[in-house]
Design an enzyme around this catalytic site. Structure first.
Site, PDB file in Angstrom:
ATOM      1  N   ASP A  43       0.874  -1.177   0.000  1.00 44.30           N
ATOM      2  CA  ASP A  43       0.000   0.000   0.000  1.00 44.30           C
ATOM      3  C   ASP A  43       0.908   1.222   0.000  1.00 44.30           C
ATOM      4  O   ASP A  43       2.127   1.083   0.155  1.00 44.30           O
ATOM      5  CB  ASP A  43      -0.924  -0.008   1.236  1.00 44.30           C
ATOM      6  CG  ASP A  43      -2.246   0.716   0.959  1.00 44.30           C
ATOM      7  OD1 ASP A  43      -2.199   1.873   0.504  1.00 44.30           O
ATOM      8  OD2 ASP A  43      -3.306   0.115   1.188  1.00 44.30           O
ATOM      9  N   ASP A  61       3.544   2.320  -4.672  1.00 51.02           N
ATOM     10  CA  ASP A  61       2.615   3.197  -5.383  1.00 51.02           C
ATOM     11  C   ASP A  61       2.234   2.485  -6.682  1.00 51.02           C
ATOM     12  O   ASP A  61       3.060   2.287  -7.565  1.00 51.02           O
ATOM     13  CB  ASP A  61       3.319   4.532  -5.656  1.00 51.02           C
ATOM     14  CG  ASP A  61       2.517   5.438  -6.585  1.00 51.02           C
ATOM     15  OD1 ASP A  61       1.401   5.049  -6.995  1.00 51.02           O
ATOM     16  OD2 ASP A  61       3.017   6.541  -6.891  1.00 51.02           O
ATOM     17  N   TYR A 151     -15.742   8.145 -10.542  1.00 48.91           N
ATOM     18  CA  TYR A 151     -15.423   6.778 -10.109  1.00 48.91           C
ATOM     19  C   TYR A 151     -16.080   5.757 -11.043  1.00 48.91           C
ATOM     20  O   TYR A 151     -15.434   4.815 -11.512  1.00 48.91           O
ATOM     21  CB  TYR A 151     -15.923   6.618  -8.667  1.00 48.91           C
ATOM     22  CG  TYR A 151     -15.768   5.242  -8.078  1.00 48.91           C
ATOM     23  CD1 TYR A 151     -14.517   4.730  -7.753  1.00 48.91           C
ATOM     24  CD2 TYR A 151     -16.894   4.457  -7.797  1.00 48.91           C
ATOM     25  CE1 TYR A 151     -14.386   3.477  -7.182  1.00 48.91           C
ATOM     26  CE2 TYR A 151     -16.768   3.214  -7.225  1.00 48.91           C
ATOM     27  CZ  TYR A 151     -15.518   2.714  -6.918  1.00 48.91           C
ATOM     28  OH  TYR A 151     -15.391   1.482  -6.353  1.00 48.91           O
TER      29      TYR A 151
HETATM   30  N1  SER Z   1     -18.793   1.420  -2.146  1.00 51.70           N
HETATM   31  C1  SER Z   1     -18.305   2.207  -3.236  1.00 51.70           C
HETATM   32  C2  SER Z   1     -18.576   3.639  -3.045  1.00 51.70           C
HETATM   33  O1  SER Z   1     -19.501   3.942  -2.332  1.00 51.70           O
HETATM   34  C3  SER Z   1     -18.932   1.768  -4.511  1.00 51.70           C
HETATM   35  O2  SER Z   1     -18.160   0.799  -5.117  1.00 51.70           O
HETATM   36  O3  SER Z   1     -17.921   4.446  -3.615  1.00 51.70           O
END
Ligand code: SER
Length: 320
Positions: A43, A61, A151
């Site tokens: 990590d 990294d 994301y």
């Molecule tokens: N648990 C994650 C989040 O809330 C979703 O993959 O970002």
């Protein structure tokens, strides 16, 4: 079961992001199964004592290809679990950093596979790959996606790249679209589903919780033990049975904040909750309510074991 490989017992495993919510539990269980020295945790920072004391650890990294390649060569790693990522809520604050971490770490690991430096890769995707135009209930494996978060965009792109590296270069990469994960060993950080962990901690420490999602926000969720079991089952399945090389839908239960409150109140009747939704509400509203995971069930025998009541029991017992 016939779908499993036996020779896989001889693996040397690298976990990237081993100090996070999933990485910690994955590392501990893999060390139990394969022996501490066969599982290298890594990590960008040190983890909790339980993790640090249980076997080898490297500061690493994941966006640094040379460093990664060096660790893989030094330990003779053949299997990589890439668990490092910036989660949904934090990624909205730092879009470029999130893209850089989530994508470049994946490219680095996929390229290790392409160069035949590792044999098998696990990379987690998420329900965040779905978006506002996705069918919300029993969301199918193959459907409209159109994620609206940084994301989710990184996870959907990652899924495309995984499938591409499998088809084009024969890289044995496997993936699951995790729902929100509930666990007691390590806190999640920066996600939209984090409320479902925080609520248990605060129910015990304060007797009350101010929830950042509305009471009726239903999301697909899973207890960590189920998630880890799914991950290891997928990784131990013989390659020819893995029909999906983007990422598998996976489900256990769906609940709202109000459901979890009721289930806690059965054990702690004085527990109270208030609701003050913030920017994470919009993210949650763009995700499915429930997931159809029939491909995972059919291809590698997935079946969940924890419902909300059992999850609440485990959480309260262990956090006490
Ligand atoms: N648990 C994650 C989040 O809330 C979703 O993959 O970002």
């Amino acid at each position: 079961m016939y779908i499993f490989n036996v020779f896989l017992m001889q693996q040397t495993i690298l976990i990237i992001g081993a100090c996070g919510q999933i990485g910690t539990e994955l590392t501990l269980l893999l060390r139990e199964q394969h022996g501490a020295d066969a599982v290298i945790a890594s990590d960008i920072r040190q983890g909790n004592d339980g993790l640090m004391d249980s076997g080898p650890f490297e500061i690493l990294d994941a966006t640094d290809y040379d460093a990664l390649e060096e660790v893989v060569a030094y330990y003779g790693v053949d299997t990589v679990y890439l668990m490092a990522a910036m989660l949904s809520a934090t990624a909205e604050k730092f879009p470029e950093r999130a893209w850089d971490l989530n994508m470049n770490s994946l490219f680095n690991v996929l390229n290790l596979g392409k160069e035949k430096k590792v044999d098998r890769i696990f990379w987690p995707s998420s329900i965040a790959v779905f978006g506002p135009n996705t069918p919300k209930t029993k969301t199918p494996q193959h459907t409209i996606m159109e994620p609206s978060t940084v994301y989710g965009i990184s996870k959907q792109s990652g899924e495309r790249w995984c499938e591409y590296y499998f088809e084009k270069y024969g890289v044995d990469v496997r993936s699951i679209r995790y729902p929100g994960l509930v666990s007691w060993k390590t806190m999640p950080g920066g996600g939209t589903t984090d409320y479902a962990v925080e609520i248990y901690h605060e129910a015990l420490s304060k007797g009350s919780y101010d929830c950042f999602l509305d009471s009726d926000t239903e999301l697909p969720m899973m207890f960590m033990e189920d998630a880890i079991r799914a991950t290891l089952t997928l990784m131990d399945t013989a390659s020819e049975h893995i029909k999906i090389r983007s990422s598998y839908n996976l489900a256990a239960m769906s609940f709202t904040p109000s459901d979890i409150v009721k289930s806690i109140q059965k054990k702690l009747p004085d527990f109270t909750v208030s609701y003050t939704s913030d920017s994470r509400q919009k993210i949650a509203d763009s995700w499915p309510n429930s997931i159809d995971d029939s491909f995972a069930r059919n291809d590698w025998g997935w079946a969940p074991e924890y419902d909300l009541e059992r999850t609440t029991k485990e959480m309260l017992q262990n956090l006490r």
